[in-house]
Write a protein that holds these residues in place. Structure first.
Motif, short mmCIF file in Angstrom:
data_model
loop_
_atom_site.label_atom_id
_atom_site.label_comp_id
_atom_site.label_asym_id
_atom_site.label_seq_id
_atom_site.Cartn_x
_atom_site.Cartn_y
_atom_site.Cartn_z
N GLN A 1 0.92 -1.23 0.03
CA GLN A 1 0.00 0.14 -0.14
C GLN A 1 0.86 1.16 0.14
O GLN A 1 0.33 2.38 -0.21
N ARG A 2 2.23 1.05 0.16
CA ARG A 2 3.10 2.38 0.50
C ARG A 2 3.06 3.18 -1.01
O ARG A 2 2.80 4.34 -0.79
N GLU A 3 3.14 2.72 -2.05
CA GLU A 3 3.21 3.69 -3.13
C GLU A 3 1.71 4.31 -3.39
O GLU A 3 1.80 5.47 -3.66
N LYS A 4 0.77 3.66 -3.08
CA LYS A 4 -0.64 4.23 -3.24
C LYS A 4 -0.73 5.42 -2.19
O LYS A 4 -1.41 6.43 -2.71
N LEU A 5 -0.33 5.10 -1.08
CA LEU A 5 -0.36 6.11 0.02
C LEU A 5 0.43 7.24 -0.21
O LEU A 5 -0.12 8.55 -0.35
N LEU A 6 1.29 7.31 -0.88
CA LEU A 6 2.41 8.11 -1.05
C LEU A 6 1.85 9.16 -2.35
O LEU A 6 2.17 10.18 -2.27
N LYS A 7 1.04 8.60 -3.25
CA LYS A 7 0.37 9.65 -4.28
C LYS A 7 -0.46 10.52 -3.63
O LYS A 7 -0.38 11.60 -4.10
N ASP A 8 -0.95 10.51 -2.63
CA ASP A 8 -1.96 11.30 -2.14
C ASP A 8 -1.27 12.05 -0.71
O ASP A 8 -2.21 12.78 -0.13
N PHE A 9 -0.02 11.85 -0.56
CA PHE A 9 0.37 12.09 0.79
C PHE A 9 0.65 13.65 0.83
O PHE A 9 0.63 14.28 1.97
N GLY A 10 1.19 14.26 -0.28
CA GLY A 10 1.62 15.89 -0.06
C GLY A 10 3.01 15.73 -0.54
O GLY A 10 3.66 14.94 -0.94
N LYS A 11 3.52 16.92 -0.24
CA LYS A 11 4.89 17.22 -0.68
C LYS A 11 6.01 16.45 0.22
O LYS A 11 5.85 16.55 1.53
N HIS A 12 6.72 15.49 -0.47
CA HIS A 12 7.48 14.61 0.31
C HIS A 12 8.70 13.98 -0.61
O HIS A 12 8.64 14.32 -1.78
N THR A 13 9.72 13.44 -0.01
CA THR A 13 10.84 12.76 -0.79
C THR A 13 10.74 11.36 0.10
O THR A 13 10.42 11.28 1.12
N THR A 14 11.22 10.38 -0.62
CA THR A 14 11.51 9.08 -0.30
C THR A 14 12.93 8.73 -0.28
O THR A 14 13.82 9.15 -1.21
N GLY A 15 13.36 7.79 0.54
CA GLY A 15 14.71 7.11 0.86
C GLY A 15 14.37 5.76 0.77
O GLY A 15 13.27 5.30 0.53
N LYS A 16 15.25 4.89 1.13
CA LYS A 16 15.24 3.41 1.01
C LYS A 16 14.15 3.05 1.91
O LYS A 16 13.06 2.28 1.77
N SER A 17 14.13 3.79 3.22
CA SER A 17 12.94 3.35 4.24
C SER A 17 12.27 4.36 4.75
O SER A 17 11.25 4.14 5.70
N CYS A 18 12.75 5.51 4.62
CA CYS A 18 11.94 6.88 5.15
C CYS A 18 11.23 7.78 4.18
O CYS A 18 11.53 7.45 2.96
N VAL A 19 10.30 8.52 4.65
CA VAL A 19 9.82 9.49 3.88
C VAL A 19 10.08 10.70 4.65
O VAL A 19 10.06 10.73 5.67
N TYR A 20 10.27 11.67 3.90
CA TYR A 20 10.94 12.86 4.56
C TYR A 20 9.95 14.06 3.96
O TYR A 20 9.47 14.14 3.01
N ILE A 21 9.57 14.65 5.06
CA ILE A 21 8.90 16.00 4.56
C ILE A 21 9.38 17.31 5.24
O ILE A 21 10.28 17.21 6.38
N ASN A 22 9.20 18.43 5.00
CA ASN A 22 9.60 19.53 5.37
C ASN A 22 8.75 19.97 6.60
O ASN A 22 9.40 20.64 7.81
#
Length: 140
Positions: free
Chosen positions: A91-112
């Motif tokens: 479900q990770r990629e599906k959720l990231l599509k609607d998450f908002g402004k972010h970047t991703t690493g191997k295991s983390c999601v980064y937000i400002n």
């Protein structure tokens, strides 16, 4: 042999958040603390010196490497806020599509900042990660 660096500690979560220099990041850390605690039902615990984790699971890989880790968590780092969710969750990629402004690493999601993301999607992400990890690594 590999030595696990990030372990649950007895350090104060509030003291750690209060030590964050940037006031905006500190305020976001308190917001995330409330969201993660309310969504998971777990008490916040420090993992290592800078990760605030919720719940825990024991993993064991085919290589024999094993350890404990928080089910979900976050860290208000200098550059960005790191969010820790389950890797491998379909479900990770599906959720990231609607998450908002972010970047991703191997295991983390980064937000400002929290204002850049959809809080309802964050809550779904948290719930999904907890369910996925509990299913993947059931208590032994």
């Amino acid at each position: 042999m590999y030595k696990l660096k990030t372990k649950e500690t007895d350090s104060s979560v509030i003291a750690f958040i209060e030590s964050v220099d940037n006031q905006g990041k500190r305020e976001d850390a308190y917001t995330l603390l409330d969201i993660f605690a309310e969504t998971t039902g777990y008490e916040a615990k420090m993992w290592g010196t800078s990760i605030i984790g919720f719940g825990k699971y024991h993993y064991k890989y085919a290589s024999g490497h094993e350890g404990d880790a928080p089910l979900v968590g976050f860290s208000p780092r200098k550059a960005k806020i790191s969010l820790y969710f389950a890797t491998g969750d379909p479900q990770r990629e599906k959720l990231l599509k609607d998450f908002g402004k972010h970047t991703t690493g191997k295991s983390c999601v980064y937000i400002n900042k929290v204002a850049d993301i959809q809080v309802d999607v964050l809550k779904s992400f948290i719930k999904e990660s907890v369910v996925f990890l509990k299913k993947t690594y059931p208590d032994e």
